[in-house]
Design an enzyme around this catalytic site. Structure first.
Site, PDB file in Angstrom:
ATOM      1  N   THR A 166      -3.347 -12.366   4.460  1.00 14.93           N
ATOM      2  CA  THR A 166      -2.830 -11.131   5.324  1.00 14.93           C
ATOM      3  C   THR A 166      -2.702  -9.997   4.757  1.00 14.93           C
ATOM      4  O   THR A 166      -3.169  -9.792   3.436  1.00 14.93           O
ATOM      5  CB  THR A 166      -1.434 -11.650   6.203  1.00 14.93           C
ATOM      6  OG1 THR A 166      -0.466 -11.558   4.702  1.00 14.93           O
ATOM      7  CG2 THR A 166      -1.210 -13.053   6.433  1.00 14.93           C
ATOM      8  N   ASP A 167      -2.672  -8.854   5.430  1.00 17.77           N
ATOM      9  CA  ASP A 167      -2.380  -7.593   5.234  1.00 17.77           C
ATOM     10  C   ASP A 167      -0.752  -7.486   4.402  1.00 17.77           C
ATOM     11  O   ASP A 167      -0.203  -8.542   4.780  1.00 17.77           O
ATOM     12  CB  ASP A 167      -2.672  -6.430   6.348  1.00 17.77           C
ATOM     13  CG  ASP A 167      -2.861  -5.179   5.593  1.00 17.77           C
ATOM     14  OD1 ASP A 167      -2.539  -4.942   4.416  1.00 17.77           O
ATOM     15  OD2 ASP A 167      -3.146  -4.255   6.456  1.00 17.77           O
ATOM     16  N   ASN A 168      -0.639  -6.410   3.963  1.00 14.64           N
ATOM     17  CA  ASN A 168       0.621  -6.387   3.179  1.00 14.64           C
ATOM     18  C   ASN A 168       1.833  -6.556   3.990  1.00 14.64           C
ATOM     19  O   ASN A 168       2.721  -7.181   3.375  1.00 14.64           O
ATOM     20  CB  ASN A 168       0.632  -5.131   2.466  1.00 14.64           C
ATOM     21  CG  ASN A 168       1.916  -4.888   1.531  1.00 14.64           C
ATOM     22  OD1 ASN A 168       2.140  -5.818   0.767  1.00 14.64           O
ATOM     23  ND2 ASN A 168       2.554  -3.767   1.566  1.00 14.64           N
TER      24      ASN A 168
END
Length: 228
Positions: A166-168
């Protein structure tokens, strides 16, 4: 880590020089080796839809073919140094302001011909081993929990064998780790979710084993083992 400042993606893509971009990837990979780093959070493959996008400096182009060829060249260069790349943000990430949870609507033809094409070329030609999803939605579905995107297209059609992260910012109830793992999103870059229940069923445990296999496959085929 402090690192060499190469020109931004928008500037390097303006060269139209795939050999130059591949060489840049090699140098980044070489620098990673010197610092015991095994991965790069990039390159960014999204399309520039507006001159106001907050990450236009990072994205290669408004043209799908140019973006894909540049991204594939960068990935190949990094691969030569056994450094794996998270091509990002998969997919339809086209704004920075209020990006979290934003809903993007697009027909399949436009997605395949424009917005997915850079990722496709970076997977098929660049042989990227990792990919980062976006925190926005495709329609009403968070991209990180989209099985049609992460399984049907990415793995089944393109032959991707790496792992997805996932993104942060794991923010909001719509970014559900159980749904992500079930859809083929193998790892959460960070998570604020208090409870994960997918391991409570036999099917869920199998999905978690598959995610672990995908992650370990990539790490075992990188320079990470050289640092152990």
């Amino acid at each position: 880590e402090k690192a060499i400042c190469f020109p931004a993606g928008c500037a390097t893509a303006s060269s139209f020089d795939r050999d130059l971009i591949r060489r840049q990837g090699e140098l980044l990979g070489q620098e990673c080796q010197a610092m015991d780093v095994s991965t790069i959070l990039g390159p960014a493959m999204n399309i520039k839809r507006s001159p106001l996008c907050g990450r236009n400096f990072e994205y290669y182009s408004e043209d799908a073919l140019l973006s894909g060829k540049m991204g594939a060249a960068m990935v190949r260069g990094c691969n030569e140094k056994n450094v794996y790349t998270y091509i990002k943000h998969f997919a339809l990430n086209d704004q920075e302001t209020n990006a979290i949870g934003g809903a993007n609507w697009c027909n399949e033809q436009a997605m395949r011909e424009i917005y997915l094409k850079p990722f496709e070329l970076s997977v098929k030609e660049g042989e990227s081993k990792a990919i980062m999803t976006t925190w926005s939605r495709i329609g009403a579905t968070w991209a990180g929990a989209s099985k049609p995107l992460l399984q049907n297209v990415l793995r089944d059609e393109w032959g991707f064998e790496g792992f997805v992260i996932t993104d942060n910012a794991m923010m909001g109830d719509f970014q559900n780790a159980d749904q992500a793992i079930a859809a083929g999103n193998d790892m959460m870059l960070s998570s604020t979710q208090k409870e994960i229940t997918i391991d409570e069923t036999a099917e869920g445990r199998q999905l978690m084993r598959k995610a672990c296999h995908n992650i370990l496959y990539v790490v075992a085929n990188s320079n990470a083992l050289e640092h152990a």
